[in-house]
Write a protein that holds these residues in place. Structure first.
Motif, short mmCIF file in Angstrom:
data_model
loop_
_atom_site.label_atom_id
_atom_site.label_comp_id
_atom_site.label_asym_id
_atom_site.label_seq_id
_atom_site.Cartn_x
_atom_site.Cartn_y
_atom_site.Cartn_z
N LYS A 107 -42.41 -5.72 66.10
CA LYS A 107 -43.46 -6.50 65.42
C LYS A 107 -44.59 -6.81 66.41
CE LYS A 107 -40.60 -8.66 61.91
NZ LYS A 107 -39.77 -9.81 61.52
N VAL A 108 -44.23 -7.08 67.66
CA VAL A 108 -45.25 -7.36 68.68
C VAL A 108 -46.06 -6.09 68.94
CG1 VAL A 108 -45.61 -8.07 71.06
CG2 VAL A 108 -43.83 -9.17 69.72
N VAL A 109 -45.36 -4.96 69.00
CA VAL A 109 -46.05 -3.68 69.24
C VAL A 109 -47.05 -3.40 68.12
CG1 VAL A 109 -45.71 -1.19 69.35
CG2 VAL A 109 -44.22 -2.70 70.64
N ASN A 110 -46.66 -3.69 66.87
CA ASN A 110 -47.59 -3.47 65.74
C ASN A 110 -48.84 -4.31 65.89
OD1 ASN A 110 -46.09 -1.61 64.43
ND2 ASN A 110 -45.10 -3.06 63.04
N ILE A 111 -48.65 -5.56 66.29
CA ILE A 111 -49.81 -6.45 66.45
C ILE A 111 -50.71 -5.91 67.57
CG2 ILE A 111 -50.57 -8.79 67.04
CD1 ILE A 111 -47.74 -9.74 66.11
N LEU A 112 -50.09 -5.50 68.66
CA LEU A 112 -50.87 -4.97 69.78
C LEU A 112 -51.64 -3.72 69.35
CD1 LEU A 112 -48.36 -5.49 72.73
CD2 LEU A 112 -50.53 -6.66 72.40
N ASN A 113 -50.99 -2.87 68.54
CA ASN A 113 -51.67 -1.66 68.08
C ASN A 113 -52.89 -2.01 67.22
OD1 ASN A 113 -50.31 0.52 69.28
ND2 ASN A 113 -48.60 0.31 67.85
#
Lengths: 466, 327
Positions: free
Chosen positions: A259-265
């Protein structure tokens, strides 16, 4: 012309004089190693200082407290002299080591757990308990909990400081003229946008001319002046979706969480789309100027920004409105203060009682009233909320949204006590910037972020004896 | 004159010579002590300042580099031996930053040297307004580093920056000066504007070239270029050598410019091409609170600079010509 002997003795006399002068200058430097201190206030004493007068140094960003407030305090407490000094984070380690640190030191809610774990912040709960007239616990706005720490969880436990004021910091300030020029519907102040909608609208608003010169940006964030990933903002967005950047005991970083990776993307896409100033386009224009000169459509910021608009663009304030903080679809609404600037009393202060007296005054008495009336933040005391600006329709509309957001400001962001916010942001920037430039993958970046943060956390835990 | 008379005279003279010898010794000893005292008194202001504010902090920093100092644990420091130094050499970030710094140094310093030298050659002529030109070229070298960094920040800004605005007048698209491809070049260029810093020393050296040599060469038919190659440059090599050493030492310690060119503050993180060694040390000390490790990084840098300086000193026998023949 002077003789050789005369020259010689003149030279010796000059040398001795230079040594003497250097020694006289060195004595205050050795006993008070604070290279960047500037004493902003030295009110003239009309009467001789009491024999037992104590000086309390209060380190804060300039402008937070005024000379008049200092004078008023000293009139009430002639045995205490308040010295306002400019807060300087780089000088603090030397000041702590030499025992000459200020008695009251500025901090933020995001750094407070770290300050406590380093042994710097004094537990002021006993003082607050005795000060019920000024600090009735039922009168605290829930933002005060950001300064509570029980050794494991921020938000519970004793108080180690207080914010000077606060704002729910993740609202969206909208420039209606920019939205109209871009042909995008102005958001409603009655319900929050989704983050997807924010990014989409920002993309529609952003415009560059044929020569590549910026006409208007879609989005910016007050804390960094850039529309890119940032620690507090990322924490909010993760927690809205039930994720968190840290393990339960803060011993590990969890930036690799999907979920954090999605936000960063999402933020990488935002940077590549140039929807706001960022570290790639290197735009250093002040976000406030961009917003008030109709070059920026949306600003992630809080109620305090109304104070800026009142002073910078009073005639056009109706062009700007505040709408609630965005939320992810199916996410939990949150709108806490990002950092709630405040202060703690240094645990090594030689005069903690007098320091408390100063603290109590500046964070609980007349200065609280003065600050509330400027509209540059909401007071931490509920009974002072009526003092914020409510003269115009615009004042009231902004305040209405802010008050509505208060019920979502109780759930705090999780800040790691072993690495402070500046450290986390520096490491994030270091590994995400290559991704913004397409020189690295997000997978690699988050792995390195976790790796570097984990080693710093371990060092911090070892220092704290955990 | 009888020998006896001589002997008597000798007998008369000798005792006074004998008594004068200890007196001369005593007098010269006192004079030596007084001269020594004068010497130490004269150097004492500099020496005291050097010891108090130079040597003691240096040695204290060396000690702290062997501890776990974080800036806040002064009261419970732990001696950890060479752990910090081991980390320096195993920290790939540090080694890459050192390599980048070396690349920028080995490009930027010689180019700066050449530009400064050529400027001095130009200004060593009788030209109208010469003193104004000298001032203009020297001024950047005395500007504070932070002011210089902020000026170049405005110059390099992609949108609305001074350089891109200027080039835009000719229809050029904005250049990403601080992007990955250009950042190192931009940093070197911003450093070159201080190339006039060595101007005064170069001019002094050029003025010291004996005119008789130049005139003799001219009489013998040597062209300007031959004079330059065989007279000017050899006689200027001591000054070139000095500026090379100073440039090397300064360039390895670049800190403020990369921070200000890309960051918004001194706790910022410049992009990788200009993430230099001193920035790595600075961030470890002032952002990550790893004072012990940061100090170890600085001491390693000192050793690296020392090694390069020694190599340069060794090399001077091949290319530096001292008029007196001494080095």
């Amino acid at each position: 012309m002077m003789s050789k002997k005369g020259l010689k003795w003149t030279g010796i006399a000059l040398s001795v004089g230079a040594i003497g002068t250097a020694s006289a200058m060195a004595i205050p430097m050795v006993t008070n190693a604070a290279p960047a201190k500037t004493a902003a206030v030295k009110p003239a004493a009309k009467t001789a200082a009491p024999a037992n007068q104590v000086t309390i140094n209060l380190a804060f960003d300039s402008g937070a407290f005024s000379a008049q407030e200092v004078k008023a305090f000293e009139k009430l407490h002639p045995d205490i002299k308040v010295n306002l000094v400019t807060y300087n984070a780089s000088a603090l380690p030397a000041e702590f080591a030499s025992g000459s640190a200020p008695d009251i030191i500025e901090t933020t809610g995001s750094s407070l757990p770290s300050d406590v774990e380093k042994g710097l912040a004094l537990d002021i709960q006993p003082y607050i308990n005795k000060s019920k007239k000024v600090f009735n616990p039922h009168n605290f706005n829930n933002v005060v909990n950001q300064y509570r720490w029980d050794g494991r969880v921020q938000g519970i436990g004793d108080l180690y400081g207080l914010p000077k004021d606060f704002s729910p910091d993740f609202d969206i300030w909208v420039n209606k003229a920019v939205f109209k020029a871009a042909g995008v519907k102005v958001p409603s102040p009655n319900k929050p946008m989704t983050w997807d909608q924010v990014f989409q609208d920002a993309k529609k608003i952003t415009k560059f001319d044929s020569k590549g010169k910026m006409v208007r940006y879609g989005l910016d964030y007050y804390a960094t002046g850039q529309a890119q990933a940032e620690y507090q903002l990322l924490s909010l967005q993760a927690q809205e979706q039930g994720a968190t950047l840290w393990s339960s005991n803060f011993s590990k970083a969890q930036f690799e969480n999907p979920k954090v990776v999605n936000i960063l993307n999402q933020w990488v896409t935002a940077v590549k789309g140039n929807i706001g100033p960022n570290s790639v386009n290197n735009d250093k224009n002040f976000f406030g100027s961009l917003f008030t000169s109709n070059k920026l459509g949306m600003m992630i910021s809080g109620y305090w920004f109304s104070g800026f608009i009142r002073s910078a663009a009073p005639k056009t304030e109706n062009n700007f409105e505040m709408v609630p903080a965005p939320v992810y679809a199916n996410g939990t609404r949150m709108d806490p203060p990002a950092s709630a600037t405040g202060a703690y009393i240094w645990s090594g202060s030689k005069h903690p009682v007098q320091a408390w007296t100063v603290f109590e005054y500046f964070f609980g008495q007349q200065p609280v009233i003065d600050r509330a009336q400027t509209g540059w933040g909401l007071p931490i005391l509920k009974n002072k909320m009526s003092l914020v600006p409510q003269k115009s329709k615009w004042d009231n509309s902004v305040l209405k949204v802010a008050k509505g957001e208060l019920k979502y400001s109780g759930k705090l962001l999780r800040f790691n006590p072993y690495v402070d916010a500046t450290t986390v942001n520096t490491i994030m920037t270091k590994y995400l910037t290559p991704v913004y430039y397409g020189k690295d993958t997000m997978q690699d970046a988050v792995r390195q972020i976790d790796g570097e943060l984990d080693s710093l956390i371990q060092a911090g835990m070892s220092e704290a004896g955990n | 004159m009888s020998v006896r008379g001589e002997g008597q005279r000798m007998a008369i003279i000798e005792p006074s010579v004998q008594s004068a010898k200890p007196s001369i010794r005593v007098r010269s000893g006192r004079r030596r002590r007084r001269r020594a005292m004068e010497f130490y008194l004269f150097i004492s202001p500099w020496f005291i300042v050097f010891v108090l504010f130079g040597l003691v902090p240096l040695l204290w920093g060396l000690y702290l580099s062997f501890t776990n100092y974080t800036g806040y644990n002064f009261n419970h420091l732990k001696f950890i031996g060479f752990a910090n130094y081991h980390l320096v050499f195993t920290d790939s970030e540090a080694m890459r930053a050192l390599l980048r710094t070396a690349v920028i140094t080995f490009i930027g310093v010689p180019v700066g040297l050449i530009i400064g030298f050529l400027l001095a050659i130009l200004l060593n002529n009788k030209v109208k307004g010469l003193s104004i030109y000298r001032t203009i070229f020297y001024l950047p070298a005395i500007m504070p580093a932070v002011a210089t960094g902020l000026i170049w920040q405005m110059m390099y800004q992609t949108d609305g920056g001074i350089l891109n605005t200027f080039f835009g007048l000719f229809g050029m698209k904005p250049i990403d000066w601080m992007g990955y491809g250009m950042a190192q070049t931009s940093l070197i260029l911003s450093g070159l504007w201080g190339a006039g810093g060595g101007l005064m020393i170069y001019l002094a050296g050029l003025k010291g070239i004996p005119q008789s040599l130049v005139e003799s060469a001219a009489i013998d038919g040597a062209s300007y270029w031959r004079q330059f190659r065989h007279i000017t440059i050899p006689l200027m090599t001591p000054i070139l050598f000095y500026n090379l050493i100073m440039g090397l030492i300064g360039s390895f310690q670049i800190l403020v410019q990369p921070l200000l060119l890309t960051g918004n503050s001194l706790t910022g993180d410049p992009i990788e091409p200009i993430y230099l060694y001193m920035i790595h040390a600075w961030l470890n000390i002032f952002v990550f609170d790893r004072f012990g490790y940061g100090l170890a990084l600085l001491w390693v840098l000192f050793l690296v600079i020392l090694v390069f300086a020694l190599i340069l000193f060794w090399s001077q026998k091949f290319w530096v010509h001292y008029e007196s023949g001494e080095e």
